[in-house]
Design an enzyme around this catalytic site. Structure first.
Site, PDB file in Angstrom:
ATOM      1  N   SER A 164      37.655  46.258  35.046  1.00  0.00           N
ATOM      2  CA  SER A 164      38.813  47.263  34.799  1.00  0.00           C
ATOM      3  C   SER A 164      38.639  47.176  33.174  1.00  0.00           C
ATOM      4  O   SER A 164      38.694  48.544  32.689  1.00  0.00           O
ATOM      5  CB  SER A 164      40.114  46.989  35.377  1.00  0.00           C
ATOM      6  OG  SER A 164      40.643  45.883  34.997  1.00  0.00           O
ATOM      7  N   TYR A 165      38.922  46.313  32.685  1.00  0.00           N
ATOM      8  CA  TYR A 165      39.061  46.191  31.127  1.00  0.00           C
ATOM      9  C   TYR A 165      37.689  46.581  30.317  1.00  0.00           C
ATOM     10  O   TYR A 165      37.913  47.381  29.480  1.00  0.00           O
ATOM     11  CB  TYR A 165      39.608  44.952  30.590  1.00  0.00           C
ATOM     12  CG  TYR A 165      40.077  44.673  29.329  1.00  0.00           C
ATOM     13  CD1 TYR A 165      40.842  45.878  28.584  1.00  0.00           C
ATOM     14  CD2 TYR A 165      40.085  43.686  28.454  1.00  0.00           C
ATOM     15  CE1 TYR A 165      41.247  45.900  27.478  1.00  0.00           C
ATOM     16  CE2 TYR A 165      40.483  43.490  27.063  1.00  0.00           C
ATOM     17  CZ  TYR A 165      41.181  44.693  26.713  1.00  0.00           C
ATOM     18  OH  TYR A 165      41.593  44.596  25.277  1.00  0.00           O
TER      19      TYR A 165
ATOM     20  N   HIS B 189      26.781  43.064  36.345  1.00  0.00           N
ATOM     21  CA  HIS B 189      25.744  42.240  36.970  1.00  0.00           C
ATOM     22  C   HIS B 189      25.339  42.727  38.480  1.00  0.00           C
ATOM     23  O   HIS B 189      24.530  42.095  39.218  1.00  0.00           O
ATOM     24  CB  HIS B 189      26.161  40.689  36.702  1.00  0.00           C
ATOM     25  CG  HIS B 189      27.342  40.461  37.979  1.00  0.00           C
ATOM     26  ND1 HIS B 189      28.805  40.845  37.653  1.00  0.00           N
ATOM     27  CD2 HIS B 189      27.302  39.787  38.987  1.00  0.00           C
ATOM     28  CE1 HIS B 189      29.578  40.446  38.781  1.00  0.00           C
ATOM     29  NE2 HIS B 189      28.723  39.762  39.480  1.00  0.00           N
TER      30      HIS B 189
ATOM     31  N   LYS C  69      40.056  37.004  27.419  1.00  0.00           N
ATOM     32  CA  LYS C  69      41.311  36.072  26.941  1.00  0.00           C
ATOM     33  C   LYS C  69      41.359  34.652  27.972  1.00  0.00           C
ATOM     34  O   LYS C  69      41.553  34.765  29.067  1.00  0.00           O
ATOM     35  CB  LYS C  69      42.563  36.996  27.365  1.00  0.00           C
ATOM     36  CG  LYS C  69      42.635  38.238  26.530  1.00  0.00           C
ATOM     37  CD  LYS C  69      44.054  39.115  26.834  1.00  0.00           C
ATOM     38  CE  LYS C  69      43.922  40.164  25.792  1.00  0.00           C
ATOM     39  NZ  LYS C  69      44.979  41.208  26.234  1.00  0.00           N
TER      40      LYS C  69
ATOM     41  N   GLY D  63      45.151  41.772  22.062  1.00  0.00           N
ATOM     42  CA  GLY D  63      46.220  42.439  21.780  1.00  0.00           C
ATOM     43  C   GLY D  63      46.807  43.251  23.420  1.00  0.00           C
ATOM     44  O   GLY D  63      46.233  43.040  24.346  1.00  0.00           O
TER      45      GLY D  63
ATOM     46  N   ALA E 240      44.220  48.145  31.005  1.00  0.00           N
ATOM     47  CA  ALA E 240      43.171  48.694  31.150  1.00  0.00           C
ATOM     48  C   ALA E 240      43.393  50.357  31.412  1.00  0.00           C
ATOM     49  O   ALA E 240      42.599  51.327  30.870  1.00  0.00           O
ATOM     50  CB  ALA E 240      42.303  48.084  32.130  1.00  0.00           C
TER      51      ALA E 240
ATOM     52  N   LYS F 178      49.818  33.590  26.723  1.00  0.00           N
ATOM     53  CA  LYS F 178      50.594  34.641  27.155  1.00  0.00           C
ATOM     54  C   LYS F 178      50.306  34.704  28.706  1.00  0.00           C
ATOM     55  O   LYS F 178      51.374  35.240  29.390  1.00  0.00           O
ATOM     56  CB  LYS F 178      50.377  35.863  26.537  1.00  0.00           C
ATOM     57  CG  LYS F 178      49.022  36.654  26.684  1.00  0.00           C
ATOM     58  CD  LYS F 178      48.913  37.516  27.683  1.00  0.00           C
ATOM     59  CE  LYS F 178      47.487  38.064  27.928  1.00  0.00           C
ATOM     60  NZ  LYS F 178      47.350  39.098  28.883  1.00  0.00           N
TER      61      LYS F 178
ATOM     62  N   ASP G 283      51.154  41.033  23.092  1.00  0.00           N
ATOM     63  CA  ASP G 283      50.590  40.953  24.411  1.00  0.00           C
ATOM     64  C   ASP G 283      51.797  40.091  25.397  1.00  0.00           C
ATOM     65  O   ASP G 283      51.564  40.452  26.646  1.00  0.00           O
ATOM     66  CB  ASP G 283      49.298  40.111  24.322  1.00  0.00           C
ATOM     67  CG  ASP G 283      48.101  40.339  25.149  1.00  0.00           C
ATOM     68  OD1 ASP G 283      48.547  41.422  26.093  1.00  0.00           O
ATOM     69  OD2 ASP G 283      46.890  40.171  25.050  1.00  0.00           O
TER      70      ASP G 283
ATOM     71  N   VAL H  62      40.766  39.272  39.862  1.00  0.00           N
ATOM     72  CA  VAL H  62      41.051  37.747  39.255  1.00  0.00           C
ATOM     73  C   VAL H  62      42.377  37.704  38.466  1.00  0.00           C
ATOM     74  O   VAL H  62      42.718  38.692  37.793  1.00  0.00           O
ATOM     75  CB  VAL H  62      39.887  37.620  38.131  1.00  0.00           C
ATOM     76  CG1 VAL H  62      40.226  36.530  37.307  1.00  0.00           C
ATOM     77  CG2 VAL H  62      38.566  37.711  38.863  1.00  0.00           C
TER      78      VAL H  62
END
EC number: 1.1.1.94
Length: 345
Positions: free
Chosen positions: A23-24, A44, A118, A147, A151, A203, A256, A291
């Site tokens: 998604s990101y 992948h 992250k 930051g 998404a 975070k 964040d 995830v």
């Protein structure tokens, strides 16, 4: 600015290759392509990438958002890596090293690598820059993008701000030029390569704690206290590693942290909510369906704090809940029962 280069398999200048079609990664690729640049999105799983190409959208993660024409879908890693000088790696932290190692044989002499991952290295708690150095050496420019970004909002073109840091100031300037969109996406330069990496990992852990607090039913006062003290823990760990204190008051720190702790778009927060409501770790993760970076990040950050000798009581209690089976309510009680302290300690 990077010079145009059409000497690749696509016959056109590729501004950036995004490695990771979750998604990101998809949302960042969409945002880059909306700036008018040719962007490659690599994933992948060939079947998944074929669906993205056929649909010209990522219906699984970002339904209703069409791909710009300049977004190129690719499942051939060699072609994707060779096509652009600049790579943006957007994969979960536990596979960061694996993916970077897969890219290594195909890197160009002038390749530059930025990541929006992250987290820390699994089982060691090392910063990702150390992982990168081990795999590809110190001859490539590295950067980190971090930051407060969800998404879906980024892909929808909603206003967003983020920061980028690198020891290579020219790379930072180029990334700002490529990613920044004056209408919707603001990119700040930062010179704290260590702090920018650390904020995104810590975070995630604190967001689980905020979710647990709300799941138990403690309310806004407790959530705000947890966010504030979580920021203090982040800053203490950062100081021990040589990060700049002001970084943790910026996009990759406070920004964040607040986003992830207060909005249910955050998987980490929703995971914590489920735990606070009495669900076990496996059930809570199954409910999220994607995830939950904070689960692994908790162990990584805890290990790093132990190695550095930094007191992080919130992280410690969340670690006990996730990895030692401690009840979330008991963890909260133990936090409240700690010895009285000055706020600055």
């Amino acid at each position: 600015m990077t010079q145009a280069n059409t000497n690749n398999a696509y016959g056109k200048d590729i501004a950036m290759t995004v490695i990771g079609a979750g998604s990101y990664g998809t949302s960042l690729a969409i945002s880059l392509a909306r700036n008018g640049a040719n962007v490659i999105l690599w994933g992948h799983e060939p079947e998944h990438m074929a669906r993205l190409e056929a649909d010209r959208a990522n219906h699984e993660f970002l339904p209703g958002i069409d791909f710009p024409e300049s977004l190129i879908i690719e499942s051939d890693l060699e072609k994707a890596v060779q096509a652009s000088r600049d790579l943006l790696v957007v994969v979960p932290s536990h596979v960061f090293g694996i993916v970077l190692n897969s890219c290594k044989p195909f890197l160009r002499e002038d390749s530059r690598i930025c990541w929006a991952t992250k987290g820390l290295e699994p089982e060691t708690g090392r910063l990702l820059k150390e992982v990168a150095f081990d795999i590809i050496g110190d001859s490539y420019s590295l950067a980190v993008l971090s930051g407060p970004t969800f998404a879906k909002e980024l892909a929808m073109g909603m206003p967003t701000a983020i920061s980028v840091a690198s020891p290579d100031s020219a790379f930072v300037a180029d990334l700002q030029e490529k990613i920044h969109c004056s209408k919707t996406f603001r990119v700040y330069a930062n010179n704290d390569f260590i702090g920018m990496q650390l904020g995104g990992a810590v975070k995630n852990v604190i967001a689980i704690g905020a979710g647990m607090s709300d799941g138990i039913g403690f309310g806004a006062n407790a959530r705000t206290a947890l966010i504030t003290r979580g920021l203090a823990e982040m800053s203490r760990l950062g100081a021990a590693l040589g990060a700049q204190p002001e970084t943790f008051m910026g996009m990759a720190g406070l920004g964040d942290l607040v986003l992830t702790c207060t909005d249910n778009q955050s998987r980490n927060r929703r995971f914590g909510l489920a735990l606070g409501q009495g669900k076990d770790v496996d059930t809570a993760q199954e409910e999220i369906g994607q995830v939950v970076e904070g689960y692994r990040n908790t162990k990584e950050v805890w290990m790093l704090s132990q190695r550095m000798g930094v007191e992080m009581p919130i992280v410690d209690q969340i670690y006990q809940v996730l990895y030692q089976g401690k009840d979330a309510r008991l963890a909260a009680q133990d936090l409240l029962a700690r010895d009285k302290k000055a706020e600055g300690k």
